[in-house]
Write a protein that holds these residues in place. Structure first.
Motif, short mmCIF file in Angstrom:
data_model
loop_
_atom_site.label_atom_id
_atom_site.label_comp_id
_atom_site.label_asym_id
_atom_site.label_seq_id
_atom_site.Cartn_x
_atom_site.Cartn_y
_atom_site.Cartn_z
N PRO A 49 -69.14 -53.04 27.80
CA PRO A 49 -67.70 -52.79 27.74
C PRO A 49 -67.33 -51.32 27.33
CG PRO A 49 -68.41 -54.07 25.74
CD PRO A 49 -69.83 -53.72 26.94
N ARG A 50 -66.09 -51.05 27.97
CA ARG A 50 -65.83 -49.72 27.58
C ARG A 50 -65.60 -49.09 26.29
NH1 ARG A 50 -62.81 -46.97 31.54
NH2 ARG A 50 -61.89 -45.95 30.12
N ALA A 51 -65.76 -49.83 25.42
CA ALA A 51 -65.83 -49.52 23.68
C ALA A 51 -67.04 -48.90 23.57
CB ALA A 51 -65.62 -50.94 22.89
N PHE A 52 -68.14 -49.55 24.25
CA PHE A 52 -69.57 -49.14 24.09
C PHE A 52 -69.82 -47.62 24.33
CE2 PHE A 52 -74.25 -49.21 25.63
CZ PHE A 52 -74.69 -49.24 24.48
N GLY A 53 -68.97 -47.18 25.54
CA GLY A 53 -68.85 -45.77 26.00
C GLY A 53 -68.45 -44.98 25.07
N HIS A 54 -66.99 -45.35 24.43
CA HIS A 54 -66.54 -44.59 23.39
C HIS A 54 -67.19 -44.29 22.18
CE1 HIS A 54 -62.88 -44.49 26.10
NE2 HIS A 54 -62.76 -45.73 25.87
N LYS A 55 -67.80 -45.47 21.90
CA LYS A 55 -68.67 -45.15 20.70
C LYS A 55 -70.14 -44.14 20.92
CE LYS A 55 -70.87 -48.42 17.10
NZ LYS A 55 -72.34 -48.07 17.31
N ALA A 56 -70.49 -44.16 22.12
CA ALA A 56 -71.64 -43.50 22.56
C ALA A 56 -71.11 -41.98 22.69
CB ALA A 56 -72.27 -43.68 23.84
N GLY A 57 -69.68 -41.84 23.05
CA GLY A 57 -69.08 -40.65 23.11
C GLY A 57 -68.86 -39.86 21.91
N VAL A 58 -68.70 -40.53 20.80
CA VAL A 58 -68.74 -40.00 19.36
C VAL A 58 -70.11 -39.50 18.94
CG1 VAL A 58 -68.14 -40.37 16.84
CG2 VAL A 58 -66.78 -41.69 18.65
N ASP A 59 -71.11 -39.99 19.56
CA ASP A 59 -72.29 -39.64 18.94
C ASP A 59 -72.63 -38.28 19.94
OD1 ASP A 59 -72.81 -41.73 17.48
OD2 ASP A 59 -73.84 -42.92 19.28
N ALA A 60 -72.02 -38.20 21.08
CA ALA A 60 -72.22 -36.83 21.77
C ALA A 60 -71.27 -35.94 21.33
CB ALA A 60 -71.68 -37.05 23.28
N LEU A 61 -70.25 -36.11 20.66
CA LEU A 61 -69.45 -35.19 19.94
C LEU A 61 -70.19 -34.71 18.75
CD1 LEU A 61 -66.76 -33.61 19.29
CD2 LEU A 61 -65.70 -35.83 18.41
N ARG A 62 -70.85 -35.71 18.02
CA ARG A 62 -71.63 -35.33 16.75
C ARG A 62 -72.62 -34.22 17.17
NH1 ARG A 62 -71.48 -40.87 15.14
NH2 ARG A 62 -69.73 -41.22 13.50
N ARG A 63 -73.22 -34.60 18.29
CA ARG A 63 -74.34 -33.58 18.60
C ARG A 63 -73.76 -32.06 19.10
NH1 ARG A 63 -76.16 -38.07 21.79
NH2 ARG A 63 -75.28 -37.22 23.82
N LEU A 64 -72.68 -32.11 19.64
CA LEU A 64 -71.89 -31.02 20.06
C LEU A 64 -71.59 -30.30 18.76
CD1 LEU A 64 -71.18 -29.12 22.55
CD2 LEU A 64 -68.87 -30.41 22.75
N VAL A 65 -71.06 -30.92 17.91
CA VAL A 65 -70.69 -30.11 16.74
C VAL A 65 -71.73 -29.56 15.97
CG1 VAL A 65 -69.62 -30.45 14.26
CG2 VAL A 65 -68.53 -31.24 16.41
N GLU A 66 -72.93 -30.12 16.02
CA GLU A 66 -73.95 -29.66 15.46
C GLU A 66 -74.62 -28.22 16.18
OE1 GLU A 66 -76.33 -31.14 12.92
OE2 GLU A 66 -74.78 -32.11 12.32
N ALA A 67 -74.39 -28.59 17.56
CA ALA A 67 -75.10 -27.24 18.22
C ALA A 67 -74.21 -26.13 18.42
CB ALA A 67 -75.32 -27.87 19.79
N VAL A 68 -72.96 -26.14 18.71
CA VAL A 68 -72.04 -25.01 19.01
C VAL A 68 -72.11 -23.75 18.23
CG1 VAL A 68 -70.61 -25.99 20.52
CG2 VAL A 68 -69.80 -26.01 18.17
#
Ligand code: IPE
Ligand code: IPE
Ligand code: MG
Length: 257
Positions: A49-68
């Motif tokens: 379901p799309r919600a699964f994608g949004h949840k994974a999207g938050v993880d990608a955001l967490r990774r980016l916040v750490e990296a930038v």
């Protein structure tokens, strides 16, 4: 110009040292903004379901916040929910709101520990009292942090922002607090949602679409754009490096020669 490994944070505000990896500092954008697109397609590819994608999207955001911060970037703006995303099914909208709540609650301690200042940018109208309270808390508790500005554009639309600014300007003119002759680009900018943050140098959009979808219309006047095919939940540090390398090859002229 090769952008290789991240740099230690303490070098960010210092003078430019001589070795080649420090060229990243010279060419690094101060402010990058990301249109995090492709969560739905990522989930669909996995028969989820799309919600699964949004949840994974938050993880990608967490990774980016750490990296930038390691790349000399001082401000990261992300497009999390647009004024047009209300057109989606209620269930999906509610899911996205729940994710924002969860992110603010579960990540606040880590954001504080990492010296991140969180700014939520967008219309307050339409958001529940509960969300508004959480927004105020996260902004208050991170107000004095200065390693990274994380601007979460939520219930954000560039046209809505310009309309709201125009209404405030008209009100000030009507009340005699502002002269029409004094309206110019600088003044207008002061009436937008956020007056502290400089305009983005680089706007990245994932998932292949080449449009702004109403993101930062005013602020993007002289931004560079990089469009990547990667779906947002798959976005990794290497994709950031690809975008930064592309940015470093651009010549910014601002209308001059
Ligand atoms: C971006 O992913 C997240 C939001 C708009 C909230 P989408 O949900 O737009 O994903 P696609 O574009 O349908 O794949
Ligand atoms: C833009 O993506 C909004 C966010 C990423 C929050 P959309 O998926 O809503 O944009 P369109 O509909 O493809 O233009
Ligand atoms: Mg989309």
């Amino acid at each position: 110009m090769a952008i290789t490994s991240p740099l230690p944070n303490e070098k960010l505000d210092g003078e430019l040292p001589a070795n080649s990896s420090d060229e990243v500092i010279a060419t690094a954008p101060k402010h990058i903004a990301v249109i995090m697109d492709g969560n739905g397609r990522w989930a669909k590819n996995k028969f989820m379901p799309r919600a699964f994608g949004h949840k994974a999207g938050v993880d990608a955001l967490r990774r980016l916040v750490e990296a930038v911060p390691n790349f000399g970037i001082k401000t990261l703006s992300v497009y999390a929910f647009s004024t047009e995303n209300w057109r989606r099914p209620t269930e999906e909208v509610e899911g996205l709101f729940a994710l924002l709540k969860q992110f603010v609650k579960s990540d606040l301690a880590r954001l504080k520990a990492n010296n991140v200042k969180v700014i939520i940018q967008g219309r307050r109208e339409g958001l529940s009292d509960e969300i508004l309270k959480l927004i105020d808390i996260v902004q208050d508790e991170t107000r004095n942090n200065d390693k990274l500005n994380l601007v979460i554009c939520f219930n954000y639309g560039g046209q809505a922002e310009i309309i709201d600014a125009t209404k405030k300007i008209a009100t000030d003119v009507k009340n005699g607090n502002l002269q029409i002759e004094n309206i110019n680009e600088n003044l207008f900018q002061d009436y937008l949602f956020n007056r502290e943050i400089p305009n983005p140098d680089l706007i990245i959009r994932t998932a292949g679409e080449k449009r702004l979808s109403n993101f930062l219309l005013w602020q993007s006047a002289y931004s560079e754009f990089v469009f990547l095919d990667v779906l947002w939940p798959d976005f990794k540090e290497n994709d950031l490096i690809i975008a930064l390398e592309e940015y470093s090859s651009r010549k910014r002229r601002y209308g001059g020669l």
